[in-house]
Design an enzyme around this catalytic site. Sequence first.
Site, PDB file in Angstrom:
ATOM      1  N   LEU A  67       0.819  -1.225   0.000  1.00 26.65           N
ATOM      2  CA  LEU A  67       0.000   0.000   0.000  1.00 26.65           C
ATOM      3  C   LEU A  67       0.851   1.273   0.000  1.00 26.65           C
ATOM      4  CD1 LEU A  67      -2.859  -1.071   2.495  1.00 26.65           C
ATOM      5  CD2 LEU A  67      -2.798  -1.321   0.005  1.00 26.65           C
ATOM      6  N   SER A  68       2.096   1.168  -0.484  1.00 29.72           N
ATOM      7  CA  SER A  68       2.966   2.353  -0.487  1.00 29.72           C
ATOM      8  C   SER A  68       2.501   3.377  -1.511  1.00 29.72           C
ATOM      9  CB  SER A  68       4.422   1.962  -0.755  1.00 29.72           C
ATOM     10  OG  SER A  68       4.522   1.331  -2.018  1.00 29.72           O
TER      11      SER A  68
ATOM     12  N   SER B 266       7.889  -2.300 -19.489  1.00 32.92           N
ATOM     13  CA  SER B 266       7.441  -1.005 -19.991  1.00 32.92           C
ATOM     14  C   SER B 266       8.081  -0.709 -21.340  1.00 32.92           C
ATOM     15  CB  SER B 266       7.883   0.063 -18.976  1.00 32.92           C
ATOM     16  OG  SER B 266       7.750   1.334 -19.531  1.00 32.92           O
TER      17      SER B 266
ATOM     18  N   THR C  94       9.365   1.827 -21.945  1.00 35.05           N
ATOM     19  CA  THR C  94      10.551   2.626 -21.628  1.00 35.05           C
ATOM     20  C   THR C  94      11.838   1.847 -21.931  1.00 35.05           C
ATOM     21  OG1 THR C  94      11.412   4.176 -19.988  1.00 35.05           O
ATOM     22  CG2 THR C  94      10.824   2.025 -19.163  1.00 35.05           C
TER      23      THR C  94
ATOM     24  N   TYR D   7      14.511   4.413 -13.203  1.00 37.78           N
ATOM     25  CA  TYR D   7      13.279   3.615 -13.290  1.00 37.78           C
ATOM     26  C   TYR D   7      13.374   2.656 -14.487  1.00 37.78           C
ATOM     27  CZ  TYR D   7       8.603   2.297 -14.731  1.00 37.78           C
ATOM     28  OH  TYR D   7       7.517   1.558 -15.140  1.00 37.78           O
TER      29      TYR D   7
ATOM     30  N   LYS E 299      13.694  -1.653 -14.790  1.00 36.24           N
ATOM     31  CA  LYS E 299      12.860  -2.552 -15.605  1.00 36.24           C
ATOM     32  C   LYS E 299      13.738  -3.388 -16.532  1.00 36.24           C
ATOM     33  CE  LYS E 299       8.831  -1.557 -14.052  1.00 36.24           C
ATOM     34  NZ  LYS E 299       8.060  -2.558 -13.336  1.00 36.24           N
TER      35      LYS E 299
ATOM     36  N   ASN F  98       1.219   3.246 -23.053  1.00 36.11           N
ATOM     37  CA  ASN F  98       0.772   4.277 -22.093  1.00 36.11           C
ATOM     38  C   ASN F  98      -0.627   3.956 -21.562  1.00 36.11           C
ATOM     39  OD1 ASN F  98       3.015   5.510 -23.630  1.00 36.11           O
ATOM     40  ND2 ASN F  98       2.568   7.260 -22.366  1.00 36.11           N
TER      41      ASN F  98
ATOM     42  N   ASN G 109       2.028  12.256 -15.419  1.00 31.96           N
ATOM     43  CA  ASN G 109       1.585  11.711 -16.700  1.00 31.96           C
ATOM     44  C   ASN G 109       0.449  12.548 -17.286  1.00 31.96           C
ATOM     45  OD1 ASN G 109       2.269   8.811 -15.017  1.00 31.96           O
ATOM     46  ND2 ASN G 109       3.321   9.283 -16.908  1.00 31.96           N
ATOM     47  N   LEU G 110       0.345  12.466 -18.594  1.00 28.52           N
ATOM     48  CA  LEU G 110      -0.556  13.351 -19.336  1.00 28.52           C
ATOM     49  C   LEU G 110      -2.041  13.191 -18.970  1.00 28.52           C
ATOM     50  CD1 LEU G 110      -0.904  15.436 -21.594  1.00 28.52           C
ATOM     51  CD2 LEU G 110      -0.966  13.535 -23.222  1.00 28.52           C
TER      52      LEU G 110
ATOM     53  N   PRO H  26      12.869  17.200 -20.548  1.00 25.29           N
ATOM     54  CA  PRO H  26      14.091  16.429 -20.787  1.00 25.29           C
ATOM     55  C   PRO H  26      13.815  14.927 -20.704  1.00 25.29           C
ATOM     56  CG  PRO H  26      14.487  18.149 -19.148  1.00 25.29           C
ATOM     57  CD  PRO H  26      13.012  18.133 -19.411  1.00 25.29           C
TER      58      PRO H  26
HETATM   59  P1  NAD Z   1       0.834   1.710  -8.993  1.00 26.15           P
HETATM   60  O1  NAD Z   1       1.838   2.480  -8.220  1.00 26.15           O
HETATM   61  O2  NAD Z   1      -0.557   2.227  -9.057  1.00 26.15           O
HETATM   62  O3  NAD Z   1       0.787   0.201  -8.472  1.00 26.15           O
HETATM   63  C1  NAD Z   1       1.908  -0.457  -7.953  1.00 26.15           C
HETATM   64  C2  NAD Z   1       1.484  -1.140  -6.665  1.00 26.15           C
HETATM   65  O4  NAD Z   1       2.622  -1.816  -6.119  1.00 26.15           O
HETATM   66  C3  NAD Z   1       0.977  -0.163  -5.605  1.00 26.15           C
HETATM   67  O5  NAD Z   1      -0.245  -0.631  -5.086  1.00 26.15           O
HETATM   68  C4  NAD Z   1       2.070  -0.170  -4.547  1.00 26.15           C
HETATM   69  O6  NAD Z   1       1.555   0.046  -3.249  1.00 26.15           O
HETATM   70  C5  NAD Z   1       2.662  -1.555  -4.722  1.00 26.15           C
HETATM   71  N1  NAD Z   1       4.057  -1.678  -4.308  1.00 26.15           N
HETATM   72  C6  NAD Z   1       5.103  -0.877  -4.631  1.00 26.15           C
HETATM   73  N2  NAD Z   1       6.226  -1.320  -4.056  1.00 26.15           N
HETATM   74  C7  NAD Z   1       5.904  -2.443  -3.366  1.00 26.15           C
HETATM   75  C8  NAD Z   1       6.629  -3.342  -2.563  1.00 26.15           C
HETATM   76  N3  NAD Z   1       7.927  -3.168  -2.326  1.00 26.15           N
HETATM   77  N4  NAD Z   1       5.978  -4.393  -2.005  1.00 26.15           N
HETATM   78  C9  NAD Z   1       4.641  -4.570  -2.213  1.00 26.15           C
HETATM   79  N5  NAD Z   1       3.906  -3.726  -2.950  1.00 26.15           N
HETATM   80  C10 NAD Z   1       4.520  -2.679  -3.519  1.00 26.15           C
HETATM   81  O7  NAD Z   1       1.424   1.533 -10.470  1.00 26.15           O
HETATM   82  P2  NAD Z   1       0.734   0.976 -11.794  1.00 26.15           P
HETATM   83  O8  NAD Z   1       0.579   2.109 -12.733  1.00 26.15           O
HETATM   84  O9  NAD Z   1      -0.423   0.152 -11.443  1.00 26.15           O
HETATM   85  O10 NAD Z   1       1.914   0.085 -12.350  1.00 26.15           O
HETATM   86  C11 NAD Z   1       2.010  -1.293 -12.084  1.00 26.15           C
HETATM   87  C12 NAD Z   1       3.300  -1.823 -12.680  1.00 26.15           C
HETATM   88  O11 NAD Z   1       3.325  -1.538 -14.070  1.00 26.15           O
HETATM   89  C13 NAD Z   1       4.552  -1.167 -12.099  1.00 26.15           C
HETATM   90  O12 NAD Z   1       5.553  -2.169 -11.969  1.00 26.15           O
HETATM   91  C14 NAD Z   1       4.945  -0.161 -13.146  1.00 26.15           C
HETATM   92  O13 NAD Z   1       6.322   0.088 -13.141  1.00 26.15           O
HETATM   93  C15 NAD Z   1       4.521  -0.867 -14.429  1.00 26.15           C
HETATM   94  N6  NAD Z   1       4.242   0.056 -15.523  1.00 26.15           N
HETATM   95  C16 NAD Z   1       3.353   1.081 -15.344  1.00 26.15           C
HETATM   96  C17 NAD Z   1       3.119   1.975 -16.387  1.00 26.15           C
HETATM   97  C18 NAD Z   1       2.172   3.126 -16.205  1.00 26.15           C
HETATM   98  O14 NAD Z   1       2.232   4.075 -16.990  1.00 26.15           O
HETATM   99  N7  NAD Z   1       1.280   3.112 -15.220  1.00 26.15           N
HETATM  100  C19 NAD Z   1       3.765   1.824 -17.622  1.00 26.15           C
HETATM  101  C20 NAD Z   1       4.645   0.753 -17.779  1.00 26.15           C
HETATM  102  C21 NAD Z   1       4.881  -0.124 -16.722  1.00 26.15           C
HETATM  103  N1  UFG Z   2       3.036  15.522 -21.436  1.00 32.44           N
HETATM  104  C1  UFG Z   2       2.720  16.870 -21.492  1.00 32.44           C
HETATM  105  N2  UFG Z   2       2.322  17.480 -20.341  1.00 32.44           N
HETATM  106  C2  UFG Z   2       2.216  16.819 -19.150  1.00 32.44           C
HETATM  107  C3  UFG Z   2       2.541  15.452 -19.103  1.00 32.44           C
HETATM  108  C4  UFG Z   2       2.961  14.838 -20.267  1.00 32.44           C
HETATM  109  O1  UFG Z   2       2.808  17.494 -22.545  1.00 32.44           O
HETATM  110  O2  UFG Z   2       1.859  17.454 -18.141  1.00 32.44           O
HETATM  111  C5  UFG Z   2       3.448  14.836 -22.672  1.00 32.44           C
HETATM  112  C6  UFG Z   2       4.844  14.276 -22.612  1.00 32.44           C
HETATM  113  O3  UFG Z   2       5.784  15.250 -22.975  1.00 32.44           O
HETATM  114  C7  UFG Z   2       4.739  13.114 -23.601  1.00 32.44           C
HETATM  115  C8  UFG Z   2       3.284  12.647 -23.468  1.00 32.44           C
HETATM  116  O4  UFG Z   2       2.589  13.730 -22.863  1.00 32.44           O
HETATM  117  O5  UFG Z   2       4.940  13.585 -24.912  1.00 32.44           O
HETATM  118  C9  UFG Z   2       3.121  11.413 -22.577  1.00 32.44           C
HETATM  119  O6  UFG Z   2       3.749  11.667 -21.317  1.00 32.44           O
HETATM  120  P1  UFG Z   2       3.493  10.743 -20.041  1.00 32.44           P
HETATM  121  O7  UFG Z   2       4.284  11.313 -18.917  1.00 32.44           O
HETATM  122  O8  UFG Z   2       2.031  10.560 -19.839  1.00 32.44           O
HETATM  123  O9  UFG Z   2       4.039   9.333 -20.505  1.00 32.44           O
HETATM  124  P2  UFG Z   2       5.495   8.925 -21.017  1.00 32.44           P
HETATM  125  O10 UFG Z   2       5.322   8.384 -22.401  1.00 32.44           O
HETATM  126  O11 UFG Z   2       6.484   9.975 -20.822  1.00 32.44           O
HETATM  127  O12 UFG Z   2       5.884   7.769 -19.992  1.00 32.44           O
HETATM  128  C10 UFG Z   2       4.956   6.754 -19.612  1.00 32.44           C
HETATM  129  C11 UFG Z   2       5.244   6.332 -18.168  1.00 32.44           C
HETATM  130  C12 UFG Z   2       6.570   5.659 -18.091  1.00 32.44           C
HETATM  131  C13 UFG Z   2       6.605   4.525 -19.054  1.00 32.44           C
HETATM  132  C14 UFG Z   2       6.310   5.022 -20.446  1.00 32.44           C
HETATM  133  C15 UFG Z   2       6.267   3.894 -21.443  1.00 32.44           C
HETATM  134  O13 UFG Z   2       5.266   7.462 -17.327  1.00 32.44           O
HETATM  135  O14 UFG Z   2       6.747   5.141 -16.807  1.00 32.44           O
HETATM  136  O15 UFG Z   2       5.040   5.677 -20.466  1.00 32.44           O
HETATM  137  O16 UFG Z   2       5.340   2.946 -21.021  1.00 32.44           O
HETATM  138  F1  UFG Z   2       7.821   3.971 -19.033  1.00 32.44           F
END
Ligand code: NAD
Ligand code: UFG
Length: 345
Positions: free
Chosen positions: A35-36, A126, A128, A150, A154, A180, A200-201, A296
């Site tokens: 639940l962090s 991801s 990424t 980050y 991954k 995304n 995020n956007l 950046p």
């Molecule tokens: P989120 O933060 O909403 O969910 C992650 C969950 O993991 C949270 O409930 C958090 O409490 C729990 N957690 C974190 N560290 C922990 C630990 N040490 N032990 C137990 N629980 C822990 O994030 P999300 O958007 O649901 O993403 C889920 C996964 O997908 C993540 O691994 C993230 O890196 C990956 N991912 C997310 C995105 C995105 O844009 N949301 C994109 C690509 C990959």
């Molecule tokens: N953007 C804006 N304004 C904002 C936020 C984002 O213009 O306030 C733009 C960014 O410049 C980018 C696009 O919206 O062009 C998407 O940005 P996000 O931050 O929503 O997503 P990213 O593609 O940068 O990254 C996301 C997750 C990463 C993940 C990646 C690929 O944040 O963790 O997608 O899955 F690794």
Amino acid sequence: MKNKILVTGGVGYIGSHTCIELINAGFDIVVYDNLSNSSIEALHRVESIVGQSIEFIEGDILDYSLLDHVFKTYEFFAVIHFAGLKAVGESVAKPLLYYKNNVTGTLNLLEVMQRYSVKNFVFSSSATVYGDPETLPIVETAPRSCTNPYGQSKLTVEYILEDLAQSDPTWNIVSLRYFNPVGAHKSGLIGEDPNDIPNNLMPYISQVAVGKLKQLSIFGNDYDTVDGTGVRDFIHVVDLANGHVAALDYLVNHQAIGFLPINLGTGKGTSVLELVHAFIESTGVDVPYQFVDRRPGDVASCYASAAFAKELLNWSADLNIVDMCRDTWQWQSKNPKGYTSESFS
Ligand code: NAD
Ligand code: UFG
């Protein structure tokens, strides 16, 4: 029994949506989360959506002895591993925290799985890991590189998983590379609830729309794209959740698959400006914006080839940008303060 699944991080944004689809598909889940970065309220709402209670263990993946106890208690078929920290900017400021949580935590989990011979694993990777892509759409065999802790965490886990699968062919590992994820469950009961000002956007757009934030800053309008703004592959979180069900079905029916990376995207690129306009049109709510400098580390364009997921898992995304905007707004407007909103109406 091939239906008992451990879901780490199952209370989070993607995890909570996936719990619903897993239960709907007949899997029996145990959720493990510290639940962090989530609220237990999300799990309660999942329970109300599926109409049943869910076994929950509040725990950290860094806690080896608790994980050991959990694997001693339950006989799992597979683990879906969402638990991890995900904020790119925070990872630059706190690299040790990110490597410890995302890499050491995953190592702990894999060691316990090995100990109990649970060798079916679905990892949240991801897009990424592709860094600045050389060719579009991005295929799974594209070169990998990362520029922030980050992303490195991954990529490091992917390397570990490849080595593990290589060393022991009884491991079956699917690394799902999400593009995304946006949107929310159609009930409006669960959705993305960032702790702070969103990075995020889509959550930024919806918080401007609901009046929590003044205006959106669009990072750069001089990219070599359709309208100068960044292009991404936005995917509805419910489609993404179903991609996990498809991956599990694949694991149920296949053995000795080794390490299998699979993109989860729609295959379509949408620009930032296109998304903003789609949101305004589909919700009827204004989203004031201004153009500012590039952020950046951002790449101009990033979208998936979704062909491999279709071929291998018979999975593809169903929902479009309008669905994503409508469902995001339904969640945000009904829960302006996220899970701390007084009451759900
Ligand atoms: P989120 O933060 O909403 O969910 C992650 C969950 O993991 C949270 O409930 C958090 O409490 C729990 N957690 C974190 N560290 C922990 C630990 N040490 N032990 C137990 N629980 C822990 O994030 P999300 O958007 O649901 O993403 C889920 C996964 O997908 C993540 O691994 C993230 O890196 C990956 N991912 C997310 C995105 C995105 O844009 N949301 C994109 C690509 C990959
Ligand atoms: N953007 C804006 N304004 C904002 C936020 C984002 O213009 O306030 C733009 C960014 O410049 C980018 C696009 O919206 O062009 C998407 O940005 P996000 O931050 O929503 O997503 P990213 O593609 O940068 O990254 C996301 C997750 C990463 C993940 C990646 C690929 O944040 O963790 O997608 O899955 F690794």
